[in-house]
Write an enzyme that holds these catalytic residues in place. Structure first.
Site, PDB file in Angstrom:
ATOM      1  CG  ASN A  10     -12.296  57.688  77.373  1.00 50.46           C
ATOM      2  OD1 ASN A  10     -13.336  57.198  77.827  1.00 50.46           O
ATOM      3  ND2 ASN A  10     -11.958  57.573  76.094  1.00 50.46           N
ATOM      4  CD1 TRP A  11     -12.110  56.720  83.911  1.00 50.68           C
ATOM      5  CD2 TRP A  11     -13.974  56.416  85.118  1.00 50.68           C
ATOM      6  NE1 TRP A  11     -11.945  57.384  85.108  1.00 50.68           N
ATOM      7  CE2 TRP A  11     -13.072  57.217  85.864  1.00 50.68           C
ATOM      8  CE3 TRP A  11     -15.214  56.105  85.689  1.00 50.68           C
ATOM      9  CZ2 TRP A  11     -13.380  57.686  87.139  1.00 50.68           C
ATOM     10  CZ3 TRP A  11     -15.524  56.567  86.958  1.00 50.68           C
ATOM     11  CH2 TRP A  11     -14.615  57.347  87.677  1.00 50.68           C
ATOM     12  CG  HIS A  95     -12.112  57.977  71.699  1.00 49.34           C
ATOM     13  ND1 HIS A  95     -11.744  56.707  71.319  1.00 49.34           N
ATOM     14  CD2 HIS A  95     -11.238  58.349  72.671  1.00 49.34           C
ATOM     15  CE1 HIS A  95     -10.698  56.328  72.036  1.00 49.34           C
ATOM     16  NE2 HIS A  95     -10.368  57.301  72.863  1.00 49.34           N
ATOM     17  CD  GLU A  97     -11.257  53.235  72.118  1.00 50.72           C
ATOM     18  OE1 GLU A  97     -12.128  53.496  72.967  1.00 50.72           O
ATOM     19  OE2 GLU A  97     -10.034  53.163  72.397  1.00 50.72           O
ATOM     20  CD  GLU A 167      -7.229  59.909  72.768  1.00 52.43           C
ATOM     21  OE1 GLU A 167      -6.911  59.840  73.963  1.00 52.43           O
ATOM     22  OE2 GLU A 167      -8.183  59.270  72.284  1.00 52.43           O
ATOM     23  N   GLY A 173      -3.961  52.250  73.863  1.00 53.18           N
ATOM     24  CA  GLY A 173      -4.103  50.921  74.457  1.00 53.18           C
ATOM     25  C   GLY A 173      -3.011  49.953  74.036  1.00 53.18           C
ATOM     26  CB  SER A 213       0.343  54.243  75.794  1.00 51.75           C
ATOM     27  OG  SER A 213      -0.364  53.222  75.096  1.00 51.75           O
ATOM     28  N   GLY A 234      -6.570  56.744  79.075  1.00 49.70           N
ATOM     29  CA  GLY A 234      -7.483  55.606  79.045  1.00 49.70           C
ATOM     30  C   GLY A 234      -7.144  54.613  80.145  1.00 49.70           C
ATOM     31  N   GLY A 235      -6.394  53.585  79.820  1.00 52.54           N
ATOM     32  CA  GLY A 235      -6.102  52.494  80.761  1.00 52.54           C
ATOM     33  C   GLY A 235      -5.614  52.956  82.133  1.00 52.54           C
TER      34      GLY A 235
HETATM   35  P1  13P Z   1      -4.897  54.531  76.601  1.00 57.45           P
HETATM   36  O1  13P Z   1      -4.407  55.515  77.622  1.00 57.45           O
HETATM   37  O2  13P Z   1      -5.420  53.261  77.224  1.00 57.45           O
HETATM   38  O3  13P Z   1      -3.899  54.292  75.522  1.00 57.45           O
HETATM   39  O4  13P Z   1      -6.177  55.214  75.902  1.00 57.45           O
HETATM   40  C1  13P Z   1      -6.075  56.492  75.400  1.00 57.45           C
HETATM   41  C2  13P Z   1      -7.432  56.951  75.009  1.00 57.45           C
HETATM   42  O5  13P Z   1      -8.004  56.474  74.044  1.00 57.45           O
HETATM   43  C3  13P Z   1      -8.075  57.986  75.835  1.00 57.45           C
HETATM   44  O6  13P Z   1      -9.213  58.474  75.220  1.00 57.45           O
END
Ligand code: 13P
Length: 249
Positions: A10-11, A95, A97, A167, A173, A213, A234-235
């Site tokens: 997920n960018w 998600h 967010e 998640e 993050g 993470s 994510g990251g």
């Molecule tokens: P991180 O891998 O940066 O913790 O993000 C996870 C995420 O929200 C993937 O959708």
């Protein structure tokens, strides 16, 4: 029951088209002999560019969200019809967010899930508790509610097109990963919820990804767990040097 691993990147709100194309090119080359199922979800603005690079490869194009309506006067939203038009096959919905920054509730997310399914997309439905919910002993209850409400009125014929991503919000993050044991316990619980809703066969087959993470050095221990069937990254998905080792764990 054998389930195939599904590793997704997920960018989020990163990358220009040129940057997205360049990462996609690296991934197509590096993952062509990869054994698992792969997906990348770039920003809306890069979807067409990325699709041109990954088309015909073993990497699926995902979107990070969609509108709950097919089309119309919805300034700033992007519709399922537009996503289909640029090669999207799978839509990430719910998600954390979207839930916590943009205040999407279970009812809205469920409408998006049903619309996406109606238009032939696969869906990655994200669920997960906040830190205070975990500390209050409510992690299972939150994940159950988000799963049950997110899948409301989704019929048995469509459950094979759903992936769940667990998640935990406190792990996203933050560099804090759930321990493989803690993650596996919630995955097992979500699988039980799916079993109650759709039966043991569907529960045995559904892919449940872990996100929060995930890094090259922790992926293997997470994936070794019975109920963890993949990762939503994510990251570490933003660079080939970190995503490829995860994807080829
Ligand atoms: P991180 O891998 O940066 O913790 O993000 C996870 C995420 O929200 C993937 O959708």
């Amino acid at each position: 029951m054998a389930r195939n691993y599904f590793i997704a990147g997920n960018w989020k709100m990163h990358k220009t088209r040129a940057e997205a194309a360049s990462l996609s090119l690296e991934l197509v080359a590096a993952l062509k002999n990869g054994k698992h199922k792969y997906l990348v979800a770039p920003s809306f603005t890069s979807l067409e560019t990325v699709f041109a690079v990954i088309k015909g490869s073993n990497i699926i194009l995902g979107a990070q969200n969609c509108a709950a309506e097919e089309q119309g006067a919805h300034t700033g939203e992007v519709s399922v019809l537009q996503l289909k038009d640029v090669g999207v096959q799978t839509i990430i919905l719910g998600h954390s967010e979207r839930r916590h920054i943009y205040k999407e509730d279970d009812e809205l997310i469920n409408r998006k899930v049903r619309l996406a399914l109606k238009h032939g997309f696969d869906v990655i439905l994200c669920v997960g508790e906040l830190l205070e919910e975990r500390e209050a002993g409510k992690a299972e209850a939150v994940c159950k509610r988000q799963t049950v409400e997110g899948l409301k009125d989704v019929g048995a014929a469509d459950i094979s097109r759903i992936t769940i991503a667990y998640e935990p919000v406190w792990a996203i993050g933050t560099g804090k990963t759930a321990t493989p044991e803690d993650a596996d316990a919630i995955h097992a619980y979500i699988r039980k919820v799916i079993s109650e809703l759709y039966g043991a066969d569907a529960a045995g087959k559904i892919i449940i990804q872990y996100g929060g993470s995930v890094k090259p050095d922790n992926v293997a221990a997470l994936m070794a767990k019975e109920n963890i069937d993949g990762a939503l990254v994510g990251g570490a998905a933003l660079k080939a040097e970190t995503f490829v080792p995860i994807a080829k764990f």
